[in-house]
Design an enzyme around this catalytic site. Structure first.
Site, PDB file in Angstrom:
ATOM      1  N   CYS A 163       0.916  -1.220  -0.022  1.00 25.87           N
ATOM      2  CA  CYS A 163      -0.128  -0.009  -0.027  1.00 25.87           C
ATOM      3  C   CYS A 163       0.638   1.175   0.016  1.00 25.87           C
ATOM      4  CB  CYS A 163      -0.929  -0.083   1.130  1.00 25.87           C
ATOM      5  SG  CYS A 163      -1.516  -1.656   1.416  1.00 25.87           S
ATOM      6  N   HIS A 295      -3.963   7.692   5.474  1.00 26.81           N
ATOM      7  CA  HIS A 295      -4.086   6.258   4.659  1.00 26.81           C
ATOM      8  C   HIS A 295      -5.489   5.839   5.108  1.00 26.81           C
ATOM      9  CE1 HIS A 295      -2.734   2.509   3.399  1.00 26.81           C
ATOM     10  NE2 HIS A 295      -2.987   1.802   4.440  1.00 26.81           N
ATOM     11  N   GLU A 306      -3.484   5.231  13.005  1.00 26.31           N
ATOM     12  CA  GLU A 306      -2.724   6.415  12.729  1.00 26.31           C
ATOM     13  C   GLU A 306      -3.268   7.784  13.077  1.00 26.31           C
ATOM     14  OE1 GLU A 306      -4.751   6.572   8.460  1.00 26.31           O
ATOM     15  OE2 GLU A 306      -3.434   8.380   7.775  1.00 26.31           O
ATOM     16  N   LYS A 327     -10.482   6.737   0.588  1.00 27.38           N
ATOM     17  CA  LYS A 327     -10.649   5.421   0.226  1.00 27.38           C
ATOM     18  C   LYS A 327     -11.930   5.004  -0.095  1.00 27.38           C
ATOM     19  CE  LYS A 327      -6.246   3.460   1.128  1.00 27.38           C
ATOM     20  NZ  LYS A 327      -5.650   4.805   1.678  1.00 27.38           N
ATOM     21  N   HIS A 332      -9.606   1.157  -1.967  1.00 26.43           N
ATOM     22  CA  HIS A 332      -8.023   0.787  -1.424  1.00 26.43           C
ATOM     23  C   HIS A 332      -7.509   0.232  -2.799  1.00 26.43           C
ATOM     24  CE1 HIS A 332      -4.492   0.585   0.217  1.00 26.43           C
ATOM     25  NE2 HIS A 332      -4.707   0.085   1.342  1.00 26.43           N
ATOM     26  N   PHE A 391       0.985  -3.102   4.718  1.00 29.94           N
ATOM     27  CA  PHE A 391       1.655  -4.422   4.998  1.00 29.94           C
ATOM     28  C   PHE A 391       3.160  -4.628   5.040  1.00 29.94           C
ATOM     29  CE2 PHE A 391      -2.535  -7.098   4.756  1.00 29.94           C
ATOM     30  CZ  PHE A 391      -3.070  -6.494   5.882  1.00 29.94           C
TER      31      PHE A 391
END
Lengths: 404, 94
Positions: A163, A295, A306, A327, A332, A391
């Site tokens: 990501c 994010h 976050e 998003k 995403h 990730f």
């Protein structure tokens, strides 16, 4: 080492919101979600039935038959976005960009659609395989197609950090321009991996919502997969000015960090480190950042982590900064996501409008920030930051300012 | 709640405990209702394995939402799963 100013002179996008950076921005500003029922070429046993999918895409409208036969969907998306960005920057294919130009394109899994096709034919139907599968699948395919298309003979490579891929690609490109290694960098990210098997893989991680992606909201249940590409043309401000290009924004800072802890569980310290590094690299005081494109995946843990990281950076001022996640609009899009989000961020700054976090129901005490709930807001934005956390524990943040 | 529902709940609970033992790789003797997930050494990866088995066995997709993320002990986790399974059965029955 030189410290050149880096400007953005072109933007291009393709997403569930349609073709074009303007279509993406309009959807983000108006809160029009591109998420809907997902359609698979080969349906599987999927529980999750939604995605922000690009439907009815016809590559023949955008490129020649030779390019189509050699490219996966993720490369075709990158070409569509890059052609738009190049046109806005007033750069033509006829005039080769040469060795002073870089191409860096991020992607999570590269040509996954072609890989899925090959596995199906090889293992199930035992039919005729596509001989160009390997060059279609390789993660550097999008970057290489763009380098051939525009004659870029400088540094060309892919960045693959899930990501955070696009933010790292944009950041590294900006650093190359800043250091004087190149004058132009075509950067961004592309992803096209919506197959039944891929979505099933995400389902198993339990991070997909069965209904609505609602970042920073109480009762949030996860994210929704998207696809698309975002490409930006970065240039040395001096060479851009010399050729009469119009700067849209300045890439002021870039920071990246690694949690080095857990493959899937985010760490607030790592996220904060990337933001701090991006702000420090911009030379701006954090007080000048008026908008953050988060994010904000909409998973329980990401949004809380976050928020904690943002609190570390902005302290008591956090409640006064607009922090939204777009998003729920474009989904995403993994390796393309932070490119789509930076494009939205630049539009937001230029227009003086903070796009909303849609589907927001009520405050979650663990996300005590201002998510610009459900409706866009007029807001003068001096500087903005766009976050991405991946990730693998890789974090990347970009700071942009108004072009002078 | 009638007695049939109570029995049903107990049966589901037993099946879920079995899943924790097989897929979460938890020692059956360590399983006590007030045992915390932490004390059982259950990590996020083990939870995903258990949730996948829940989907296979009961046909119910359980996303990681606030309630699930906030559960502290095994009983809370199992109760949440039972509620979700019951809710899903009610929805598909109507």
């Amino acid at each position: 080492m030189p410290h050149n100013k880096v400007v953005v002179t072109g933007l291009g996008a393709i997403s569930g919101a349609g073709i074009g950076a303007d279509a993406l921005w309009a959807a983000a500003r108006e809160g029009q979600s591109a998420i809907g029922p997902v359609e698979f070429e080969r349906p599987g046993q999927n529980t999750i039935k939604i995605a922000a999918q690009i439907k009815g895409f016809d590559p023949a409208k955008h490129m020649d038959a030779g390019t189509i036969s050699l490219s996966d969907r993720f490369t075709q998306f990158a070409i569509v976005a890059a052609d738009e960005a190049m046109a806005q920057a007033k750069l033509s294919r006829e005039q080769k960009l040469g060795e002073r130009a870089a191409v860096i394109v991020g992607t999570g899994v590269g040509g996954f659609t072609s890989l899925d096709d090959m596995m199906y034919i090889y293992n199930v139907t035992k039919g005729r395989l596509q001989p160009m599968t390997i060059p279609r699948v390789m993660s550097n395919a999008a970057a290489c197609h763009l380098s051939m298309r525009y004659g870029c003979t400088g540094p060309v490579f892919a960045v693959s950090s899930a990501c955070s891929s696009a933010n790292q690609a944009i950041g590294v490109g900006a650093m190359l321009v800043r250091a004087g290694a190149v004058d132009t960098a075509i950067v961004g990210g592309s992803e096209a991996s919506i197959t039944a098997s891929y979505i099933r893989g995400w389902e198993l991680l339990r991070v997909l919502t069965p209904d609505y992606c609602r970042p920073f909201s109480a009762k949030r249940t996860g994210m929704t997969i998207g696809e698309g590409a975002g490409i930006l043309i970065l240039e040395n401000a001096e060479t851009a000015k010399a050729r009469g290009a119009i700067p849209l924004a300045e890439i002021a800072g870039y920071g990246t960090s690694s949690d080095a802890k857990d493959l899937v569980r985010p760490d607030p310290a790592g996220a904060a480190a990337a933001m701090r590094a991006a702000i420090e690299s911009s030379g701006l005081p954090p007080e000048e950042i008026d908008y953050v494109n988060a994010h904000g995946t909409g998973t329980v843990i990401n949004d809380a982590v976050e928020t904690e990281a943002l609190r570390t950076i902005f302290k008591d001022r956090l409640g006064k900064i607009a922090v939204s996640s777009t998003k729920p609009i474009h989904g995403h899009a993994i390796g393309a996501s932070s490119a789509l989000e930076l494009i939205i961020t630049i539009h937001a700054m230029r227009e003086g409008v903070a796009p909303p976090t849609i589907n927001w129901l009520a405050a979650d005490p663990k996300c005590d920030l201002d998510p610009v709930p459900n409706k866009a807001r007029k807001l003068p934005i001096r500087a903005a930051m766009s976050n991405s956390f991946a990730f693998g524990g890789i974090n990347a943040a970009i700071v942009v300012t108004q072009a002078q | 709640m009638n007695s049939a529902q109570v029995t049903d709940r107990a049966a589901i609970e037993q099946q879920l405990i079995d899943l924790f033992v097989t897929d979460g790789m938890i020692d059956r003797s360590a399983i006590k209702p007030d045992a915390t997930l932490e004390s059982l050494g259950i990590q996020s990866v083990d939870i995903m394995m258990v949730l996948m088995s829940v989907e296979e066995k009961f046909g119910v997709y359980v996303p990681i939402d606030e309630k699930l993320a906030d559960t502290k002990n095994l009983q809370g986790f199992i109760d949440h799963l039972i509620d979700r399974i019951a809710q899903e059965r009610k929805t598909s029955a109507t």
